[in-house]
Design an enzyme around this catalytic site. Sequence first.
Site, PDB file in Angstrom:
ATOM      1  N   MET A   1      -4.671   1.801 -10.901  1.00  0.00           N
ATOM      2  CA  MET A   1      -4.400   2.543  -9.722  1.00  0.00           C
ATOM      3  C   MET A   1      -2.646   2.914 -10.127  1.00  0.00           C
ATOM      4  O   MET A   1      -1.759   2.079 -10.065  1.00  0.00           O
ATOM      5  CB  MET A   1      -4.353   1.736  -8.544  1.00  0.00           C
ATOM      6  CG  MET A   1      -4.185   2.442  -7.345  1.00  0.00           C
ATOM      7  SD  MET A   1      -4.958   3.972  -7.031  1.00  0.00           S
ATOM      8  CE  MET A   1      -3.753   4.787  -6.269  1.00  0.00           C
ATOM      9  N   GLU A   2      -2.457   4.174  -9.648  1.00  0.00           N
ATOM     10  CA  GLU A   2      -1.180   4.849  -9.774  1.00  0.00           C
ATOM     11  C   GLU A   2      -0.050   4.401  -8.916  1.00  0.00           C
ATOM     12  O   GLU A   2       1.023   5.225  -8.785  1.00  0.00           O
ATOM     13  CB  GLU A   2      -1.122   6.034 -10.123  1.00  0.00           C
ATOM     14  CG  GLU A   2      -1.425   6.930  -8.942  1.00  0.00           C
ATOM     15  CD  GLU A   2      -2.927   7.351  -8.687  1.00  0.00           C
ATOM     16  OE1 GLU A   2      -3.776   6.440  -9.370  1.00  0.00           O
ATOM     17  OE2 GLU A   2      -3.349   8.328  -8.142  1.00  0.00           O
ATOM     18  N   ASN A   3      -0.184   3.404  -8.007  1.00  0.00           N
ATOM     19  CA  ASN A   3       0.743   2.959  -6.932  1.00  0.00           C
ATOM     20  C   ASN A   3       2.255   3.286  -7.351  1.00  0.00           C
ATOM     21  O   ASN A   3       2.667   2.796  -8.362  1.00  0.00           O
ATOM     22  CB  ASN A   3       0.777   1.708  -6.242  1.00  0.00           C
ATOM     23  CG  ASN A   3      -0.747   1.166  -6.485  1.00  0.00           C
ATOM     24  OD1 ASN A   3      -1.522   1.688  -5.640  1.00  0.00           O
ATOM     25  ND2 ASN A   3      -1.161   0.149  -7.187  1.00  0.00           N
TER      26      ASN A   3
ATOM     27  N   GLU B   1      -2.261   6.489 -15.742  1.00  0.00           N
ATOM     28  CA  GLU B   1      -1.434   6.033 -14.439  1.00  0.00           C
ATOM     29  C   GLU B   1      -0.021   6.678 -14.478  1.00  0.00           C
ATOM     30  O   GLU B   1       0.460   7.156 -13.647  1.00  0.00           O
ATOM     31  CB  GLU B   1      -1.508   4.818 -14.289  1.00  0.00           C
ATOM     32  CG  GLU B   1      -2.923   4.044 -14.416  1.00  0.00           C
ATOM     33  CD  GLU B   1      -3.866   4.734 -13.430  1.00  0.00           C
ATOM     34  OE1 GLU B   1      -3.516   5.281 -12.440  1.00  0.00           O
ATOM     35  OE2 GLU B   1      -5.236   5.007 -13.879  1.00  0.00           O
TER      36      GLU B   1
END
Length: 868
Positions: free
Chosen positions: A262-264, A297
């Site tokens: 997940m690319e938070n 990501e």
Amino acid sequence: MAQTPTAKYRKDYQTPSHSISEIDLTFDLYDQATTVTAISTVKQLGEQNALVLDGESIELKSLKVNGTDWANYTLLDSKLEIKDLPEQFELSIETLVNPEANTALEGLYKSGGAFCTQCEAEGFRRITYYLDRPDVLAKYTTKVIADKQQYPYLLSNGNRVADGDLTDGRHWVQWQDPHPKPAYLFALVAGDFDVLRDQYKTQSGRDVELEIFVDKGNLDRANHAMVSLINSMKWDEERFGLEYDLDIYMIVAVDFFNMGAMENKGLNVFNSKYVLANEQTATDTDYLGIEAVIGHEYFHNWTGNRVTCRDWFQLSLKEGLTVFRDQEFSSDLGSRAVNRINNVRIIRGPQFAEDASPMSHPIRPEKVIEMNNFYTLTVYEKGSEVIRMMHTLLGEEGFQKGMKLYFERHDGTAATCEDFVSAMEDASGVDLAQFRLWYSQSGTPTLSVSSQYDSEANTYTLKVSQHTEATQDQSEKQALHIPFDVELYDSKGQVIALQSNGQQLDNVLNVTQSEQTFIFENVQEKPVPSMLREFSAPVVLDYGYSDDELIFLMVHAKNEFARWDAGQMLLAKYIKSNVSRVQNGESIELAESVIDAFRGVLLSESLEPAFIAEMMALSSHNEVSGWYKQVDVDSIAMVLKTIKVNIAEALEDELKAVYNHHAQESYTIEHAAIGKRALRNICLSYLAFTSEGNQYAQAQYQKANNMTDTIAAMNAANSAKLPCRSTLMDDYSEKWKHDGLVMDKWFALQGTNPADDVLSIIKDTMNHEAFSLKNPNRTRSLIGAFLNMNPVQFHAKSGAGYQFAGEILRELNSSNPQVASRLIDPLLKFRKYDDERQSLIKKELESLQSLDNLAKDLFEKVNKALES
Ligand code: TRP
Ligand code: ZN
């Protein structure tokens, strides 16, 4: 069902009622009761002043407006409606969440000993009441408080701005993210880790701290991820001119994760599968997967974070584009042909299958019940093909101009797919009006081609017609703009220039009508056409090639992909004809010329080993099943196995020679070394089916100094049911039983065991100390492998496989609906099987449908399937 879930439609999009410019979060972390305080700066945008916030599975503790308690609100099932609000105000909300009880792995949960979050797509509403939609962009400040000894690292997005100790053994850290972002990009991690650190200096000379957090003891498995991150940062500067925009980039590897990664913003959270690798624990495929996902990501930082999506129907805006970018990254660093082949396998196999299933949807869906159901091969992989077609039509230069304009127009905002296409169109001058249909039309077009050579006029004519069959979601289909890449060869293998009306033509023809004719002039002899080169569009090509033409292209096509494709088409002809023969009680036949063609490939000294390995790989059972409306599971399996055995026996000496020739002393992850192992191991996969198969597999397992060769030996033993199988499996389990991630490969081999009693083996395996249905990786490895990659046993006439799937799905429906919903996919295609199997699968679907706690995720899919 407590309440029938409702669908959202793309056409109903409305701008948000309020903006939130800033949010200040405080997390007081405890396993079962974490208090979250969210103070937001809110401003009314439209007329109406009620504010409706999203919230799920959380407890509201207090609500204040401008510092005073606010009683004028209604708490509905998953909404908080606050009324009589001023135009601008500070909203303070206190909520209570239970991370330990969170087995759905959405929102705030515990993975092993650490706290972590997953907010995409709609997980932030499980943390606090909020406008949980991607077009509400706010600046985040986050304070994390937790026990100092248990959780020495407290992480969130952006830059660390303050920290301190508290009296009770707890400590805190405050983070500030200067870039406004939607809630789905928020992240928090608290835990005890080993940290791999490095630095990167950007093109413009800024220093970036790089940190990879892994479970204690795993530092020696984080290097490849770090190398891949640095390569990604460099590549995005060189190819796209895009630089990183914070002072720190953190990656945390967790064991419990629903997806890949997940690319938070500034704080990626990764499934440990896509971080941890060393030569003893990971295969070459794992290494390449890490490179691709780390890249993916990282590339999201521009395509996804700096420019995000207006609404979730636009998901392909960031995902299709970012997959395209990660594919290009892998291709620029490794072999372009091998990468293209593997990407095309995914489209032609599982994506085409999805697009023909009850879940068929355009890359930009029109109707969604559960957003998590739309992180699909269609949105991601077909979405990437749509971007790639634009790249083909515009060329690299035009495409980069389009990217530049896209960022000029939309940086810092939430955009739509239409915005992207407009930027491409405006920057290049290429008309994409008809091309836009790729965003709204589902299904796979078939391009049917016929050819004619006129030896008097020296003209060659290709008649092309396109047809897209109706799909469950959409009955009417229109003609698409299909870039059709063609090359013609003379009998000596020389390229014949494409000419029409005295003019030189580009290789990429524009197919835009349902029927179209292309006439090429100055063609001196009947040519062999190479078509849909590089898989220039995600379509099925239907052309009556002769064996000789395909064998010719396998040798003479200039482009490697086209050679591979010719080999695939040649094999496909024999697979199809032999499936019919088996069904008619006839024996399986493979022409000597086909064997000879593959002998030539195998022994070629000019082709790269990695490419030869791809040429030698047969289509999977799943891909072949996709060619049929009604699937004959057993005949397809029989044909694929017999062809494998025939080739193995006919080429036994050559396979042995190549196998021995490519042995390597030591292990490196350079592409040439990977290629040699791939070739050697595909040879082994054939040799497994010869009389010496057992010796070969056993010897390789014993000598292996790396996981790639170990797993290849076990794979050979598994698929050919070799006597050494159980010894190898036992040895591996003894060695790795304490490491779930490494055991996943073993679980997958248990799931794909071709033995008739595989189901009881799987049930026993579920008691293995490393197995847990709570862990998505374990579940996918064992159960997912059985459902997806063991067609003969899963589809056993008894229905036992279906029943087992039903049991597992009912359990996962309660604990982790997102994982359940991915696992159910093979059952959705039940209409493709014979009546008996259909009714057995249908029974399981109906049993799921009748559950009174059926989650939205399964509700949407089960209902679509039963409507079919
Ligand atoms: N945006 C992520 C990616 O493509 C996908 C993702 C990760 C995701 N975790 C998720 C999507 C959970 C839905 C739910 O890299
Ligand atoms: Zn992504």
